[in-house]
Enzyme design. Sequence first.
Site, mmCIF file in Angstrom:
data_model
loop_
_atom_site.group_PDB
_atom_site.id
_atom_site.type_symbol
_atom_site.label_atom_id
_atom_site.label_comp_id
_atom_site.label_asym_id
_atom_site.label_seq_id
_atom_site.Cartn_x
_atom_site.Cartn_y
_atom_site.Cartn_z
ATOM 1 N N HIS A 1 0.834 -1.213 0.000
ATOM 2 C CA HIS A 1 0.000 0.000 0.000
ATOM 3 C C HIS A 1 0.861 1.253 0.000
ATOM 4 O O HIS A 1 1.856 1.318 0.710
ATOM 5 C CB HIS A 1 -0.914 0.015 1.229
ATOM 6 N N TYR B 1 -9.835 5.110 7.076
ATOM 7 C CA TYR B 1 -10.078 5.454 8.481
ATOM 8 C C TYR B 1 -11.177 6.519 8.466
ATOM 9 O O TYR B 1 -10.931 7.643 8.007
ATOM 10 C CB TYR B 1 -8.816 6.026 9.127
ATOM 11 N N PRO C 1 -5.075 0.066 18.553
ATOM 12 C CA PRO C 1 -4.720 -0.365 17.192
ATOM 13 C C PRO C 1 -4.834 0.713 16.111
ATOM 14 O O PRO C 1 -4.435 0.463 14.972
ATOM 15 C CB PRO C 1 -5.702 -1.517 16.915
ATOM 16 N N LYS D 1 0.439 -0.127 15.199
ATOM 17 C CA LYS D 1 1.829 -0.188 15.660
ATOM 18 C C LYS D 1 2.182 -1.379 16.552
ATOM 19 O O LYS D 1 3.372 -1.684 16.745
ATOM 20 C CB LYS D 1 2.166 1.091 16.446
ATOM 21 N N TYR E 1 3.314 6.538 10.281
ATOM 22 C CA TYR E 1 2.541 5.365 9.858
ATOM 23 C C TYR E 1 3.424 4.333 9.160
ATOM 24 O O TYR E 1 3.343 3.139 9.457
ATOM 25 C CB TYR E 1 1.385 5.810 8.952
HETATM 26 P P1 RFL Z 1 0.993 -11.938 21.448
HETATM 27 O O1 RFL Z 1 0.682 -12.001 19.977
HETATM 28 O O2 RFL Z 1 -0.138 -11.626 22.371
HETATM 29 O O3 RFL Z 1 1.636 -13.340 21.819
HETATM 30 C C1 RFL Z 1 1.816 -13.737 23.153
HETATM 31 C C2 RFL Z 1 1.769 -15.246 23.204
HETATM 32 O O4 RFL Z 1 2.043 -15.685 24.522
HETATM 33 C C3 RFL Z 1 1.154 -16.732 24.844
HETATM 34 N N1 RFL Z 1 1.070 -16.819 26.311
HETATM 35 C C4 RFL Z 1 1.666 -17.793 27.039
HETATM 36 N N2 RFL Z 1 2.435 -18.837 26.674
HETATM 37 C C5 RFL Z 1 2.890 -19.657 27.656
HETATM 38 N N3 RFL Z 1 2.588 -19.477 28.983
HETATM 39 C C6 RFL Z 1 1.816 -18.436 29.384
HETATM 40 N N4 RFL Z 1 1.539 -18.265 30.657
HETATM 41 C C7 RFL Z 1 1.335 -17.533 28.379
HETATM 42 N N5 RFL Z 1 0.558 -16.412 28.424
HETATM 43 C C8 RFL Z 1 0.410 -16.012 27.167
HETATM 44 C C9 RFL Z 1 -0.129 -16.348 24.150
HETATM 45 O O5 RFL Z 1 -1.000 -17.458 23.943
HETATM 46 C C10 RFL Z 1 0.397 -15.785 22.837
HETATM 47 O O6 RFL Z 1 0.520 -16.792 21.845
HETATM 48 O O7 RFL Z 1 2.142 -10.897 21.779
HETATM 49 P P2 RFL Z 1 3.395 -10.362 20.901
HETATM 50 O O8 RFL Z 1 4.143 -11.503 20.296
HETATM 51 O O9 RFL Z 1 4.060 -9.380 21.758
HETATM 52 O O10 RFL Z 1 2.707 -9.617 19.657
HETATM 53 C C11 RFL Z 1 1.984 -8.428 19.819
HETATM 54 C C12 RFL Z 1 0.852 -8.350 18.782
HETATM 55 O O11 RFL Z 1 0.083 -9.535 18.835
HETATM 56 C C13 RFL Z 1 -0.048 -7.130 19.000
HETATM 57 O O12 RFL Z 1 0.717 -6.005 19.373
HETATM 58 C C14 RFL Z 1 -0.839 -6.771 17.729
HETATM 59 O O13 RFL Z 1 -1.759 -7.781 17.390
HETATM 60 C C15 RFL Z 1 -1.577 -5.445 17.927
HETATM 61 N N6 RFL Z 1 -2.409 -5.082 16.768
HETATM 62 C C16 RFL Z 1 -1.850 -4.504 15.649
HETATM 63 N N7 RFL Z 1 -0.516 -4.328 15.564
HETATM 64 C C17 RFL Z 1 0.037 -3.842 14.415
HETATM 65 O O14 RFL Z 1 1.261 -3.670 14.354
HETATM 66 N N8 RFL Z 1 -0.712 -3.515 13.309
HETATM 67 C C18 RFL Z 1 -2.060 -3.676 13.315
HETATM 68 O O15 RFL Z 1 -2.689 -3.444 12.288
HETATM 69 C C19 RFL Z 1 -2.685 -4.154 14.528
HETATM 70 N N9 RFL Z 1 -4.003 -4.339 14.586
HETATM 71 C C20 RFL Z 1 -3.780 -5.333 16.793
HETATM 72 C C21 RFL Z 1 -4.562 -4.928 15.680
HETATM 73 C C22 RFL Z 1 -4.389 -5.967 17.866
HETATM 74 C C23 RFL Z 1 -5.739 -6.198 17.865
HETATM 75 N N10 RFL Z 1 -6.286 -6.895 18.964
HETATM 76 C C24 RFL Z 1 -7.130 -8.022 18.828
HETATM 77 C C25 RFL Z 1 -5.741 -6.664 20.264
HETATM 78 C C26 RFL Z 1 -5.927 -5.142 15.659
HETATM 79 C C27 RFL Z 1 -6.529 -5.742 16.771
HETATM 80 C C28 RFL Z 1 -8.026 -5.887 16.738
HETATM 81 C C1 PHB Z 2 -6.096 -4.504 10.350
HETATM 82 O O1 PHB Z 2 -6.081 -4.726 9.127
HETATM 83 O O2 PHB Z 2 -6.398 -5.386 11.161
HETATM 84 C C2 PHB Z 2 -5.756 -3.161 10.851
HETATM 85 C C3 PHB Z 2 -5.340 -2.189 9.967
HETATM 86 C C4 PHB Z 2 -5.030 -0.918 10.447
HETATM 87 C C5 PHB Z 2 -5.132 -0.645 11.790
HETATM 88 C C6 PHB Z 2 -5.544 -1.631 12.676
HETATM 89 C C7 PHB Z 2 -5.863 -2.895 12.205
HETATM 90 O O3 PHB Z 2 -4.849 0.594 12.240
#
Ligand code: RFL
Ligand code: PHB
Length: 389
Positions: free
Chosen positions: A72, A197, A289, A293, A383
Amino acid sequence: MRTQVGIVGAGPAGLLLSHLLAGHGIESVVLESRSRGYVEQRVRAGVLEHNTIELLREAGVGKRMDAEGMVHEGIELRFGGQGHRIPMTELTGRTIMVYGQQEIVKDLIRARLDAGGQVLFDAEVTGVDGLDTDRPVIRYGDGRTLECDVVAGCDGFWGVTRQAIPDGVLTVAERVYPFGWLGILAEVAPSTDELIYAAHDRGFMLHSMRSPTLTRLYLQVAPDEDIGHWPDERIWEELDQRVATDEGFDLAHGPIVEKAVTPMRSFVAEPMSYGRLYLAGDAAHIVPPTGAKGMNLAINDVRVLTEALAAWYGSGDRELLEAYSGTCLRRVWRCTHFSWWMTAMLHRFPDEGEGGFDRRLQLAQLEYVTTSKAAATSLAENYVGLERV
Ligand code: RFL
Ligand code: PHB
């Protein structure tokens, strides 16, 4: 069992750390409480910033991303019935990629297992001992232990490793936002080429995507919203209203294959290390989110940690390890600010002040970032991701 680096959590942070360490000949074991199927299907982030794309390529795990990810060059900010494009690549020379977090997780698990790496699923960590000794021990499963030189806490916000740090060591800065996101995945082609957005009077909405046949959409809702109150028809009706423009905009509908509500918060725990424990990713910090980041920060943390551990194992030099927390936190706070700023600009808040004061400020800000090249460049460079430090 014994290893050099004991990694708790097989999210993007833990898996990539294990993979990068292997590249330096450093052994690790990843312990994950969930099953492989669960972590590979968990729908989360979608946007990879420039540095993340480069790092995954350099690490040899970018092949499927390059084949299937969607490049993108801009995003759209929509408000007042009009769309306004922020031409990110024109302004910064950088692009972003839309490629699902669970796809990165799948690619990393495959790479680790193919290389003979140890990733143990269904292995819940219950505690960590001896962090202030040089032989910390991770307790997992039914009474098993993993002895290591260093523990990497990559177990997300709800994990156990941050809790293992004694009281009084960490300073926590936190903001809980008065809303959440209802996210859906729909089996339908995206209705636009770029992310939208939308700061609508009814609340924020985001149009994203995962592939040419999968659309990812989000709606601002109450933080404790009951998903049971959102049958599919209601979700589409609300999305249609919030994405609308004066010229008319057709949002394609399709079967909803996943839906969930996520509350939103900013959270930073400092320092990101204690004794032989190093926290990385969501275990140490959470951003809302809106700035896309969270995963990018998690990936940057483990890049910095890998370099520090490689220097320490290589020559005994502790300098980079000692600088780890400070190095990561500079980027964490920049992204915390950017994510807060995007969130504040785009959402409706329950209390908007006398005469809708805050709402008027939001619209003035939106008007500014979509008409001033300087303001648009500031948004764009954050971004797509600032330079690595
Ligand atoms: P994770 O992915 O939460 O992984 C942690 C892992 O640890 C496990 N765990 C355990 N394992 C063993 N023993 C225990 N006691 C444990 N407790 C937990 C868990 O099962 C899991 O597998 O953390 P990590 O690796 O630091 O990664 C972080 C990302 O997952 C998170 O920051 C992103 O998903 C945030 N996020 C976004 N980030 C972006 O950079 N770009 C995006 O577009 C974006 N969109 C989002 C998002 C997060 C969202 N949600 C659902 C919170 C959109 C959403 C809706
Ligand atoms: C996504 O595609 O899940 C997504 C994209 C942009 C954001 C957050 C989530 O800012």
